[in-house]
Motif scaffolding. Structure first.
Motif, PDB file in Angstrom:
ATOM      1  N   LYS A  23       0.862  -1.192   0.000  1.00 25.02           N
ATOM      2  CA  LYS A  23       0.000   0.000   0.000  1.00 25.02           C
ATOM      3  C   LYS A  23       0.894   1.236   0.000  1.00 25.02           C
ATOM      4  CE  LYS A  23      -2.414   0.979   3.721  1.00 25.02           C
ATOM      5  NZ  LYS A  23      -3.500   1.127   4.738  1.00 25.02           N
ATOM      6  N   PRO A  78      -0.838  -1.087 -10.618  1.00 20.41           N
ATOM      7  CA  PRO A  78      -1.760  -0.012 -10.242  1.00 20.41           C
ATOM      8  C   PRO A  78      -1.034   1.036  -9.403  1.00 20.41           C
ATOM      9  CG  PRO A  78      -2.191  -2.000  -8.949  1.00 20.41           C
ATOM     10  CD  PRO A  78      -1.193  -2.381  -9.989  1.00 20.41           C
ATOM     11  N   ASN A  79      -1.188   2.308  -9.768  1.00 23.83           N
ATOM     12  CA  ASN A  79      -0.492   3.383  -9.068  1.00 23.83           C
ATOM     13  C   ASN A  79      -1.510   4.247  -8.338  1.00 23.83           C
ATOM     14  OD1 ASN A  79       1.335   5.219  -8.140  1.00 23.83           O
ATOM     15  ND2 ASN A  79       2.138   5.806 -10.134  1.00 23.83           N
ATOM     16  N   ASP A  80      -1.832   3.844  -7.111  1.00 28.12           N
ATOM     17  CA  ASP A  80      -2.777   4.593  -6.293  1.00 28.12           C
ATOM     18  C   ASP A  80      -2.398   4.403  -4.826  1.00 28.12           C
ATOM     19  OD1 ASP A  80      -3.794   2.027  -5.503  1.00 28.12           O
ATOM     20  OD2 ASP A  80      -5.126   2.020  -7.244  1.00 28.12           O
ATOM     21  N   VAL A  81      -3.282   4.747  -3.905  1.00 28.68           N
ATOM     22  CA  VAL A  81      -2.958   4.663  -2.470  1.00 28.68           C
ATOM     23  C   VAL A  81      -3.621   3.468  -1.790  1.00 28.68           C
ATOM     24  CG1 VAL A  81      -2.564   7.134  -2.282  1.00 28.68           C
ATOM     25  CG2 VAL A  81      -4.864   6.231  -1.879  1.00 28.68           C
ATOM     26  N   ASP A  82      -4.184   2.576  -2.557  1.00 26.10           N
ATOM     27  CA  ASP A  82      -4.881   1.425  -1.987  1.00 26.10           C
ATOM     28  C   ASP A  82      -3.958   0.211  -1.871  1.00 26.10           C
ATOM     29  OD1 ASP A  82      -7.337   2.833  -1.853  1.00 26.10           O
ATOM     30  OD2 ASP A  82      -7.640   2.482  -3.994  1.00 26.10           O
ATOM     31  N   HIS A 139      -2.710  -3.487  -2.646  1.00 25.33           N
ATOM     32  CA  HIS A 139      -2.763  -4.419  -3.768  1.00 25.33           C
ATOM     33  C   HIS A 139      -1.926  -5.649  -3.448  1.00 25.33           C
ATOM     34  CE1 HIS A 139      -4.858  -1.592  -6.362  1.00 25.33           C
ATOM     35  NE2 HIS A 139      -4.028  -0.667  -5.922  1.00 25.33           N
ATOM     36  N   LYS A 173     -10.791   0.616   1.864  1.00 27.02           N
ATOM     37  CA  LYS A 173     -11.208   1.751   1.042  1.00 27.02           C
ATOM     38  C   LYS A 173     -12.341   2.520   1.720  1.00 27.02           C
ATOM     39  CE  LYS A 173      -9.904  -0.181  -3.460  1.00 27.02           C
ATOM     40  NZ  LYS A 173     -10.380  -0.602  -4.796  1.00 27.02           N
ATOM     41  N   HIS A 185       1.286   8.321  -2.099  1.00 26.17           N
ATOM     42  CA  HIS A 185       1.209   8.649  -3.538  1.00 26.17           C
ATOM     43  C   HIS A 185       2.612   8.560  -4.129  1.00 26.17           C
ATOM     44  CE1 HIS A 185      -3.009  10.084  -3.599  1.00 26.17           C
ATOM     45  NE2 HIS A 185      -2.740  10.540  -2.389  1.00 26.17           N
TER      46      HIS A 185
END
Length: 446
Positions: A97, A162-166, A168, A352, A101
């Motif tokens: 995670k 995936p490039n986000d703040v969640d 994976h 989320k 960012h």
């Protein structure tokens, strides 16, 4: 089932014939430092901590290892139960995670043999497999690098990360038949055969070194038409002409300015350089193809996939810190890995929702702080002046004694002190309004 004994592995159920060699969830708090060894290769390596992060869905399941310092290399490792995957399935899986960012940095893991030295661990340490996402600017990809005979080979296919703040979950599966799968959040992103998607063995055939294109080989598809001749007067047509519409200026002085000449303009009849028309070459034989032979250095290896393992490590560079790593899993049990992955995916959905609550509370706290600041400012502006109503001071000029000496320095100091007190009061109310809501942990109430 045999399980490598660390606190996070207890309670897992699996088939009796399969093994879990490592499952690290950091659920036992600070005890993780007894299992993980930071490298001493360089003194300025970044520090790591175990935390739940800014938002979480289950405090008991959300502990993770987080990078804490910007512009730092990180190097730390943990032993896993020594094993070989020869004749077995291999699964490498973990959660990431990037709450910060991430702009440029790695999230990958490296798996080493039992000859690995954790104290000297650095970017040049030889590994068996490197797997996981890597980010820099707009580039976000999943690496799958295998070491074969001392050389590192990267996957020829491109797998996006995936490039986000969640959170994976990344999974690499390697099977004894030398096939593989790469999954992101349980979804297959790449699969195939090791010998096809990596250049371990080189090409099966090579160009015959004894063959060369014949000197009389004609591979020019077209030629100039020998019947096409350039017209005799073709070159007599000038490229530019004197502008017929140009007029000599009235103030032009031939003695002072020289003889006047009209400016040039492109000639519409000019055709450019002459070139003969092209026609098919009657002697054309087609492109020459270099004959190939079997590559004498190509040797089939049915055990490219097989390694001896003993350690797992993080060797990272991060510009902006804040990545959290969890659920490191090394096993030969594909079904158990799937069950653990599904638990991570279910938790990520709740995370989320927790993040949305967290962000809403931050926004609300900011609104309250802004409102409080505005109210305090208005209160200061409307504060009644001594001797009258708000903003109005009633002055009795008859009672004023203009002979009294006025000390301007003392008056200025008093005004400055009053302004400082109001500013301090505003700042204190802002501080009281924000931190409690902003730092309040988000509990799983779902």
């Amino acid at each position: 089932m045999k399980i490598f004994t660390i606190a996070t592995v207890l309670g897992l159920a699996s088939l009796a014939s399969a093994e879990i060699f490592l499952h690290e969830t950091f659920s036992d708090g600070e005890n993780w430092t007894q299992r993980w060894t930071p490298s001493t290769h360089r003194a300025d390596l970044g520090k790591l901590e175990v935390t739940t992060g800014k938002w979480f869905a289950d405090e008991n399941k959300s502990n993770a290892l987080r990078t804490t310092e910007d512009y730092r290399f990180y190097a730390t490792s943990t032993p896993i139960k020594p094993f070989t995957n020869k004749g077995k399935d291999l699964v490498i899986q973990y959660d990431v995670k990037n709450e910060q960012h991430i702009d440029c940095g790695g999230n990958y893991v490296k798996i080493f043999s039992d000859k690995f030295d954790p104290k000297t661990f650095n970017g040049d340490s030889e590994y068996n497999i490197m797997f996981g996402p890597d980010f820099c600017g707009t580039k976000a990809m999943v690496h799958a690098i295998f070491n074969y005979k001392g050389v590192n080979y990267d996957l020829k296919k491109t797998v996006s990360a995936p490039n986000d703040v969640d959170t994976h979950t990344y999974t690499l599966i390697v099977k004894p038949d030398q096939t593989y799968q790469i999954l992101v959040d349980g979804e297959e992103k790449a699969s195939g055969e090791l010998i096809e998607d990596w250049d371990f063995l080189g090409p099966k055939t090579i160009k015959d070194p004894s063959a060369s294109k014949p000197a009389d080989w004609v591979d020019e598809h077209e030629i100039d038409d020998p019947e096409d001749k350039k017209p005799i007067d073709y070159d007599s047509i000038p490229e530019f002409l004197a502008d017929p519409e140009a007029v000599k200026p009235e103030d032009w002085d031939d003695e002072m300015d020289g003889e006047w000449e009209a400016p040039s303009v492109p000639n519409p009849d000019f055709k450019g350089p002459w070139a003969a028309q092209r026609i098919p070459n009657p002697d054309y034989k087609g492109p020459w193809i270099h004959p190939e032979i079997d590559n004498p250095e190509y040797k089939v290896d049915n055990e490219i996939y097989a390694y001896t393992f003993g350690n797992l490590g993080l060797d990272l560079w991060q510009v902006k810190s804040g990545s959290l790593f969890d659920n490191f899993l090394v096993t030969d049990d594909i079904k158990e890995a799937e069950a653990i992955r599904q638990e991570s995916l279910d938790l990520a959905v709740k995370e989320k929702e927790a993040k949305a609550v967290h962000e809403a509370e931050l926004a609300k706290a900011q609104e309250e702080a802004d409102a409080e600041q505005a109210a305090v400012g208005t209160e200061a502006d409307d504060k009644p002046l001594e001797g009258g109503e708000s903003g109005d001071m009633e002055i009795n000029f008859d009672e004023l004694n203009f002979d009294d000496e006025i000390n301007l320095d003392e008056a200025a100091a008093e005004v400055k002190e009053n302004v400082a007190e109001i500013k301090e009061e505003v700042e204190q109310k802002i501080i009281e309004a924000i931190p409690e809501a902003a730092k309040k942990p988000v509990k799983d109430e779902l």
